[in-house]
Design an enzyme around this catalytic site. Structure first.
Site, short mmCIF file in Angstrom:
data_model
loop_
_atom_site.label_atom_id
_atom_site.label_comp_id
_atom_site.label_asym_id
_atom_site.label_seq_id
_atom_site.Cartn_x
_atom_site.Cartn_y
_atom_site.Cartn_z
N SER A 1 34.46 -21.56 -23.57
CA SER A 1 33.45 -22.14 -22.69
C SER A 1 32.47 -23.01 -23.49
O SER A 1 32.09 -24.11 -23.06
CB SER A 1 32.69 -21.02 -21.97
OG SER A 1 31.52 -21.52 -21.40
N TRP B 1 34.24 -26.18 -24.45
CA TRP B 1 34.40 -27.08 -23.29
C TRP B 1 33.22 -28.07 -23.21
O TRP B 1 33.38 -29.22 -22.83
CB TRP B 1 34.44 -26.24 -22.00
CG TRP B 1 34.48 -27.06 -20.74
CD1 TRP B 1 35.59 -27.52 -20.09
CD2 TRP B 1 33.36 -27.51 -19.96
NE1 TRP B 1 35.24 -28.23 -18.97
CE2 TRP B 1 33.88 -28.25 -18.86
CE3 TRP B 1 31.98 -27.37 -20.08
CZ2 TRP B 1 33.05 -28.84 -17.90
CZ3 TRP B 1 31.17 -27.96 -19.12
CH2 TRP B 1 31.70 -28.68 -18.05
N HIS B 2 32.04 -27.58 -23.64
CA HIS B 2 30.86 -28.43 -23.53
C HIS B 2 30.85 -29.60 -24.50
O HIS B 2 30.20 -30.61 -24.23
CB HIS B 2 29.58 -27.59 -23.75
CG HIS B 2 29.25 -26.75 -22.56
ND1 HIS B 2 29.79 -25.50 -22.38
CD2 HIS B 2 28.46 -26.97 -21.49
CE1 HIS B 2 29.32 -24.99 -21.24
NE2 HIS B 2 28.53 -25.87 -20.68
N GLY B 3 31.53 -29.48 -25.60
CA GLY B 3 31.53 -30.61 -26.52
C GLY B 3 32.32 -30.34 -27.77
O GLY B 3 32.53 -29.18 -28.16
N PHE C 1 29.68 -34.33 -21.29
CA PHE C 1 30.68 -33.26 -21.36
C PHE C 1 31.89 -33.62 -20.51
O PHE C 1 32.81 -32.91 -20.39
CB PHE C 1 30.09 -31.93 -20.90
CG PHE C 1 28.84 -31.57 -21.68
CD1 PHE C 1 28.79 -31.81 -23.04
CD2 PHE C 1 27.76 -31.03 -21.06
CE1 PHE C 1 27.64 -31.52 -23.76
CE2 PHE C 1 26.61 -30.72 -21.77
CZ PHE C 1 26.55 -30.97 -23.11
#
Lengths: 475, 298
Positions: free
Chosen positions: A322, A325-327, A475
């Protein structure tokens, strides 16, 4: 096209009028209009990347159709793999390619081997992380037999590209959103009004709360240092409000805009800063993403079944993925890891569901709310900092307790003014949210006069000269 | 649908009404105060005529101290320079000065050295300070003459002032509250319009190797300022302020020039590359007084 831009203020009424006045009687043409509008909305940013959305739509449409026809498990698995490989491959290339190359080179450099590898200049297509997850949920649900594939390409393409939530969510499941494209839509004034009120509230969160917080956050995080412990701590707290105002504001606008067209999108934020522990925070923060990971990663990994070690492993994997996923940066991975570390003690002590049903918040919960908020804000340091070393230095300086001076916030008339505006904006936000939480409602519901008051605040307290982009666009 | 449209219409109507009311009140409060130079000129400057006025950007604001000049020459001067402004803004300030009915014998134009040869002019960062007078033709014409977002915002504010007051809320709306409660409050300038930078540099080093800059005065606003001065019988004197890195060489012109770009030879007189500090201001103002006496016929 940004929600807080003049272009969108012109675009939205035009689409609204065409949708309800010209194409009112034809579901097909309403969907076509939404598809065209969504592509125009996206193309305003960069038309070249429309092909990616179109390709992703086409691949998942065909794969899902084939999944419905096939009964052989092996072929069905193969089809699912095609969808996963295409969508995740696209995401990996555009978002993570350079990160993997650079990390690979750095890993060798640590062991003394110098490598000369050039990276690519890749533009990250806006919203790629959101729409790939949305299309994936469709294919996976069809594969699992939870959903029948659609044979209407326009409906499916409209679902994938639906402009209110295309670039920053909420990440809608096909099970919820796709059927809404099949059903004839009747204009409901109360529903549309609630959408309008939510748009105003979302704009307030973005333009007043988030963008005023950004004035200090950018100075503290982009500055050359030299700030006191108290200023750095306040920087992390203000970033907490900035990212919340920014992202939940976007979600509110998206949900509100969708309602204007008769669509109901899922709640994405449910007052996360009133959480009493980290587990509750994740049930309230970016709900569409956390439930996506729960359904498509955590549960397939075994979820909370199996031994404690397996459960710990699953939680760690979900939080780290997770974060990633953001960066494409180690800072996001560490951020995810920190949340896992904060969550695991609750899991081990089986306290992670303590507040699942206890929705009422009382004064006695205040210490827990404050503690959770502070922990979340300290973790945000990794989320906002450009590198791990900057984040570590900042946290070290916070915990050195070197000074309680807060000169940054009142040293000049300009900073004093922004401090006052920011504080007032945050107080208004918390005031309305607290009242909503106490009433056990899912969203802030403004009355007509409250909407006018908030709109006036937006005009006279918003940031317009140097507005910040929505953070989650990256993102 | 009709219920929805009625409610939205009502909200928009009340919202527009309230916003208009607040922004008109805000601009009115600005006009009653002295926070920025345009309203300072209207409300706090009582004298009807001056021997000279100083127009310019931050260099004009912080270089020429009218108190020092007046004490030497026995004149009456006023500093109307504003930071972050270009020659176009100085033209607007001259128009504003004339519109107030005041008179001046000499206009000292002390803009930034590099601004004199800018051909394509743009709206300056602080031109919003004239918005309280946006209903006047010369201000509206000025805003209309530029393109770009900021210019459009200011231009539309004649009819919808909430656009300008909202866009520049930190610069207009909040200062208007200050003006409302303290009309005498000025934004970083004294009763004569002067401001100075503090002495921060401790070191003293000789300045060597300034770049030579040929100045041809191609900025179209030079001619407009000159025309306006001629029309109102004002003598125009262009003042080239000290610069740490540039030595200006102006061409022959029809107006008088006082060139101080390279007169300061020590770093201790400077606050930064462009601006002198309080020490430099004192030295330069005295020198200016000596040279200006002849030009102003004193």
């Amino acid at each position: 096209m940004l929600f807080n831009s003049l272009n969108f203020a012109v675009f939205l009424p035009i689409v609204f009028i065409l949708y309800w006045l010209i194409f009112k009687r034809s579901l097909k043409w309403q969907n076509v209009l939404l598809l065209v509008a969504s592509y125009v909305f996206y193309a305003w940013w960069d038309w070249r990347f429309l092909s990616l959305i179109a390709l992703s739509t086409l691949v998942d449409f065909i794969v899902a159709k084939q999944l419905d026809k096939q009964e052989k498990t092996r072929i069905r698995k193969l089809l699912l793999m095609v969808s996963l490989a295409f969508n995740l491959g696209m995401l990996t290339f555009f978002k993570y390619f350079n990160f993997f190359i650079e990390s690979w080179v750095e890993a060798w450099q640590l062991s003394g081997v110098q490598m000369e590898v050039s990276t690519l200049k890749i533009i990250l297509p806006v919203g790629i992380s959101f729409y790939t997850f949305q299309t994936l949920s469709y294919t996976i649900d069809v594969y699992r037999g939870n959903l029948k594939s659609t044979s209407n390409f326009i409906q499916f393409a409209s679902y994938v590209a639906f402009f209110p939530q295309l670039v920053a969510g909420p990440i809608e499941r096909a099970k919820n959103l796709l059927p809404q494209f099949r059903n004839h839509r009747i204009f409901n004034s109360d529903f549309a009004l609630s959408g309008f009120y939510l748009i105003v509230w979302g704009l307030f969160k973005k333009v007043v709360v988030a963008d005023n917080c950004a004035f200090f956050v950018n100075q503290i995080f982009d500055g050359a240092g030299g700030y006191s412990s108290a200023e750095l701590f306040m920087g992390s707290v203000l970033f907490g409000f900035q990212i919340y105002g920014d992202f939940s504001g976007y979600s509110d606008i998206a949900i509100g805009v969708a309602r204007l067209f008769g669509f109901s999108l899922m709640t994405n934020f449910s007052f996360p800063y009133f959480s009493r522990d980290i587990a509750e925070f994740w049930r309230r923060w970016h709900i569409s993403l956390s439930t996506w990971f729960r359904d498509y990663l955590y549960i397939p990994l075994g979820g909370s079944r199996g031994t404690m070690w397996l459960r710990i492993r699953n939680v760690l994997i979900v939080f780290i993925v997770s974060g990633f996923w953001h960066g494409a940066n180690w800072t996001f991975i560490v951020w995810g890891g920190i949340h896992a570390v904060l969550f695991l003690p609750l899991l081990i002590r089986q306290k992670n569901r303590t507040y699942l049903h206890e929705t009422r918040i009382g004064v006695n919960h205040l210490p827990r709310i404050l503690l959770t908020f502070i922990l979340v804000c300290l973790a945000w340091v990794f989320f906002r900092a450009d590198t791990l070393s900057i984040a570590m230095t900042m946290l070290r300086d916070i915990f050195s307790f070197n000074s309680g001076a807060l000169g940054l916030f009142y040293s000049s008339s300009k900073s004093l003014l922004f401090s006052a505006i920011t504080a007032f904006g945050i107080l208004v936000l918390l005031w309305y949210e607290l009242r909503t939480v106490q009433k056990n409602k899912r969203e802030v519901m403004l009355s007509t006069y409250q909407t006018i008051w908030i709109a006036v605040l937006i005009v006279f307290m918003g940031v317009y000269k140097n507005p910040s982009d929505f953070i989650y666009f990256q993102f | 649908m009709s219920l929805f449209l009625k409610r939205i219409g009502f909200i928009l109507l009340v919202f527009t009404g309230v916003s208009l009311l607040v922004s008109f009140a805000s601009l009115w409060a600005m006009r009653q105060g002295s926070f920025y130079k345009p309203s300072f000129l209207e409300n706090q400057v009582e004298a009807p005529s001056f021997d000279y006025i100083v127009l310019g950007s931050s260099t004009g604001l912080t270089t020429l101290n009218t108190r020092v000049i007046d004490s030497v020459l026995g004149t009456r001067g006023l500093n109307l320079a504003m930071d972050d402004t270009a020659l176009s803004s100085q033209y607007l300030m001259l128009e504003h000065f004339i519109a107030t009915g005041k008179q001046a014998k000499t206009c000292i134009l002390a803009a930034s050295l590099l601004d004199y040869d800018v051909v394509h002019t743009r709206l300056s960062g602080n031109d919003y300070r004239f918005l309280p007078y946006g209903s006047r033709d010369y201000v509206q014409d000025y805003y209309d003459s530029f393109s770009g977002n900021s210019a459009r915002v200011l231009s539309c504010s004649k009819w919808f002032p909430m656009i300008g007051v909202g866009y520049y809320n930190a610069e207009l709306f909040y200062p208007s509250l200050i003006s409302l409660f303290d009309p005498q409050k000025r934004n970083r300038f004294d009763a004569f319009g002067n401001y100075s930078y503090p002495v921060t540099l401790k070191s003293s080093e000789p300045i060597k190797g300034r770049h030579e800059l040929a100045m041809e005065f191609q900025n179209p606003y030079i001619e407009r300022i000159q025309d306006l001065c001629i029309k109102h019988n004002i003598q125009l004197v262009v003042y080239l302020p000290p610069h740490k890195q540039i030595a200006a060489h102006p061409i022959e012109t029809s107006f008088q020039i006082i060139n101080h770009s390279a007169i300061l030879q020590d770093t201790r007189y400077f606050y930064d590359v462009l601006h002198v500090n309080a020490l430099g201001r004192q030295k330069v103002s005295l020198r200016f007084a000596q040279e200006a006496a002849d030009l102003m016929g004193l």
